[in-house]
Scaffold this motif. Structure first.
Motif, PDB file in Angstrom:
ATOM      1  N   ALA A 206       0.823  -1.215   0.000  1.00 47.58           N
ATOM      2  CA  ALA A 206       0.000   0.000   0.000  1.00 47.58           C
ATOM      3  C   ALA A 206       0.854   1.261   0.000  1.00 47.58           C
ATOM      4  N   GLY A 207       2.160   1.112  -0.134  1.00 43.23           N
ATOM      5  CA  GLY A 207       3.043   2.270  -0.140  1.00 43.23           C
ATOM      6  C   GLY A 207       3.136   2.961   1.201  1.00 43.23           C
ATOM      7  N   LEU A 208       2.961   2.196   2.289  1.00 44.54           N
ATOM      8  CA  LEU A 208       2.967   2.765   3.627  1.00 44.54           C
ATOM      9  C   LEU A 208       4.319   2.547   4.286  1.00 44.54           C
ATOM     10  N   LEU A 209       4.409   2.930   5.563  1.00 45.57           N
ATOM     11  CA  LEU A 209       5.622   2.736   6.341  1.00 45.57           C
ATOM     12  C   LEU A 209       5.247   2.038   7.635  1.00 45.57           C
ATOM     13  N   THR A 210       6.256   1.754   8.422  1.00 48.58           N
ATOM     14  CA  THR A 210       6.023   1.294   9.777  1.00 48.58           C
ATOM     15  C   THR A 210       7.035   1.987  10.670  1.00 48.58           C
ATOM     16  N   GLY A 211       7.089   1.619  11.926  1.00 46.88           N
ATOM     17  CA  GLY A 211       7.975   2.317  12.843  1.00 46.88           C
ATOM     18  C   GLY A 211       9.342   1.673  12.951  1.00 46.88           C
TER      19      GLY A 211
ATOM     20  N   CYS B  28       5.966   6.384  16.661  1.00 45.07           N
ATOM     21  CA  CYS B  28       5.135   7.525  16.265  1.00 45.07           C
ATOM     22  C   CYS B  28       6.010   8.730  15.924  1.00 45.07           C
ATOM     23  N   CYS B  29       7.100   8.924  16.661  1.00 43.53           N
ATOM     24  CA  CYS B  29       8.017  10.029  16.363  1.00 43.53           C
ATOM     25  C   CYS B  29       8.654   9.848  14.981  1.00 43.53           C
ATOM     26  N   ILE B  30       9.063   8.616  14.686  1.00 41.55           N
ATOM     27  CA  ILE B  30       9.681   8.345  13.384  1.00 41.55           C
ATOM     28  C   ILE B  30       8.687   8.566  12.255  1.00 41.55           C
ATOM     29  N   LEU B  31       7.460   8.109  12.452  1.00 44.51           N
ATOM     30  CA  LEU B  31       6.455   8.254  11.407  1.00 44.51           C
ATOM     31  C   LEU B  31       6.070   9.715  11.193  1.00 44.51           C
ATOM     32  N   LEU B  32       6.018  10.472  12.266  1.00 47.52           N
ATOM     33  CA  LEU B  32       5.714  11.894  12.117  1.00 47.52           C
ATOM     34  C   LEU B  32       6.855  12.607  11.392  1.00 47.52           C
ATOM     35  N   ALA B  33       8.090  12.207  11.677  1.00 49.95           N
ATOM     36  CA  ALA B  33       9.235  12.801  10.986  1.00 49.95           C
ATOM     37  C   ALA B  33       9.208  12.479   9.491  1.00 49.95           C
ATOM     38  N   ALA B  34       8.543  11.367   9.122  1.00 50.05           N
ATOM     39  CA  ALA B  34       8.464  10.971   7.713  1.00 50.05           C
ATOM     40  C   ALA B  34       7.612  11.932   6.887  1.00 50.05           C
ATOM     41  N   LEU B  35       6.885  12.834   7.558  1.00 50.49           N
ATOM     42  CA  LEU B  35       6.065  13.814   6.836  1.00 50.49           C
ATOM     43  C   LEU B  35       6.903  14.674   5.907  1.00 50.49           C
ATOM     44  N   ALA B  36       8.206  14.751   6.189  1.00 46.57           N
ATOM     45  CA  ALA B  36       9.077  15.563   5.341  1.00 46.57           C
ATOM     46  C   ALA B  36       9.218  14.986   3.944  1.00 46.57           C
TER      47      ALA B  36
ATOM     48  N   ARG C 201      -0.591   8.901   3.683  1.00 40.46           N
ATOM     49  CA  ARG C 201       0.159   7.652   3.850  1.00 40.46           C
ATOM     50  C   ARG C 201       0.770   7.563   5.242  1.00 40.46           C
ATOM     51  N   VAL C 202       1.219   8.700   5.760  1.00 39.59           N
ATOM     52  CA  VAL C 202       1.763   8.716   7.118  1.00 39.59           C
ATOM     53  C   VAL C 202       0.660   8.424   8.124  1.00 39.59           C
TER      54      VAL C 202
ATOM     55  N   GLY D  11      -1.279   1.795  11.633  1.00 42.83           N
ATOM     56  CA  GLY D  11      -0.675   0.467  11.605  1.00 42.83           C
ATOM     57  C   GLY D  11       0.336   0.272  12.720  1.00 42.83           C
ATOM     58  N   ALA D  12       1.136   1.316  13.000  1.00 41.42           N
ATOM     59  CA  ALA D  12       2.120   1.222  14.081  1.00 41.42           C
ATOM     60  C   ALA D  12       1.442   1.091  15.437  1.00 41.42           C
ATOM     61  N   VAL D  13       0.331   1.794  15.623  1.00 40.44           N
ATOM     62  CA  VAL D  13      -0.421   1.672  16.874  1.00 40.44           C
ATOM     63  C   VAL D  13      -0.968   0.256  17.028  1.00 40.44           C
ATOM     64  N   ALA D  14      -1.499  -0.323  15.931  1.00 43.29           N
ATOM     65  CA  ALA D  14      -2.007  -1.688  15.988  1.00 43.29           C
ATOM     66  C   ALA D  14      -0.905  -2.662  16.365  1.00 43.29           C
ATOM     67  N   LEU D  15       0.268  -2.498  15.768  1.00 42.94           N
ATOM     68  CA  LEU D  15       1.412  -3.363  16.069  1.00 42.94           C
ATOM     69  C   LEU D  15       1.777  -3.287  17.547  1.00 42.94           C
ATOM     70  N   ASN D  16       1.925  -2.085  18.044  1.00 37.63           N
ATOM     71  CA  ASN D  16       2.415  -1.916  19.403  1.00 37.63           C
ATOM     72  C   ASN D  16       1.367  -2.197  20.465  1.00 37.63           C
ATOM     73  N   LEU D  17       0.080  -2.114  20.119  1.00 35.25           N
ATOM     74  CA  LEU D  17      -0.959  -2.530  21.055  1.00 35.25           C
ATOM     75  C   LEU D  17      -0.865  -4.032  21.326  1.00 35.25           C
ATOM     76  N   VAL D  18      -0.539  -4.790  20.291  1.00 38.61           N
ATOM     77  CA  VAL D  18      -0.344  -6.229  20.483  1.00 38.61           C
ATOM     78  C   VAL D  18       0.748  -6.480  21.513  1.00 38.61           C
ATOM     79  N   LEU D  19       1.857  -5.737  21.411  1.00 37.36           N
ATOM     80  CA  LEU D  19       2.955  -5.903  22.360  1.00 37.36           C
ATOM     81  C   LEU D  19       2.590  -5.386  23.745  1.00 37.36           C
ATOM     82  N   ALA D  20       1.958  -4.215  23.806  1.00 43.82           N
ATOM     83  CA  ALA D  20       1.637  -3.612  25.100  1.00 43.82           C
ATOM     84  C   ALA D  20       0.673  -4.479  25.903  1.00 43.82           C
TER      85      ALA D  20
END
Length: 208
Positions: free
Chosen positions: A41-46, A167-175, A181-182, A188-197
């Motif tokens: 989908a042309g997205l990123l992750t953390g 989240c900091c890395i993804l926000l920095a990707a706005l550049a 897409r961000v 997606g990063a929140v979904a990933l880390n909720l599984v871990l948390a």
């Protein structure tokens, strides 16, 4: 879960090498499928993977190659703070994921997924893969090593540490990446880390 070499309580049943091997293969395969959803989908992750995505989109260099190189500086921290066994397992996991990512287009093709679905599905699958690796004293390098060290040293939950940094890395990707897409990538990063948390808490899992 402590990741240092502490004496095992009498009730703790250590994982065998065979179990560790199967777990690493399982965890890395799950993460590679999650990465395929995100990339399709042309997205990123953390984390380091997110940085690899940004550089991949900017330069065209293979995602797997970038992921492997970006992880190199973190092995020193892993070896010094988390032990030789953890470092070796993590190196193998990173190498395997790098190879699978480079071969992903030949092994699995996902065409035109809906971005929100790709972000959430990819995040959840990657989260489960990370959870398998963490429970066998292994990670995929980078910020995962730092998160596990901070959990061991200060009791901070690895999932929450990674969520904040991701989240900091993804926000920095706005550049360099379009805002929508961000936004999908943050979800997606929140979904990933909720599984871990929710599933990777100190003292909850007694396997070693």
């Amino acid at each position: 879960m402590s990741t240092t070499a502490l004496p095992a309580p009498a009730t703790m049943l250590a994982h065998t090498r065979t179990e560790d091997t199967v777990a690493i293969a399982t965890g890395v395969t799950l993460v590679s499928v999650g990465v395929a959803f995100v990339a399709s989908a042309g997205l990123l992750t953390g984390g380091i993977t997110g940085l690899a995505f940004v550089l991949h989109y900017a330069t065209g260099i293979g995602l797997g190659k970038l992921f492997f190189v970006l992880n190199l500086p973190f092995y020193w921290l892993a070896l010094r703070k988390l032990g030789l066994a953890f470092t070796l397992k993590t190196f193998v996991a990173v190498l395997l994921l790098s190879a699978l990512t480079e071969l992903q287009s030949r092994l699995l093709q996902i065409t035109q997924p809906q971005p929100l679905y790709a972000a959430v599905t990819g995040g959840l699958i990657m989260g489960i893969g990370f959870l398998v690796l963490f429970r066998h004293r292994c990670s995929l390098g980078g910020l995962g090593i730092l998160a596990l060290y901070l959990q061991d040293r200060f009791g901070w939950r690895a999932g929450k540490v990674q969520m904040a940094v991701d989240c900091c890395i993804l926000l920095a990707a706005l550049a360099t990446v379009e805002p929508m897409r961000v936004l999908w990538s943050v979800i997606g990063a929140v979904a990933l880390n909720l599984v871990l948390a929710m599933n990777h808490r100190p003292g909850r899992y007694i396997g070693a």
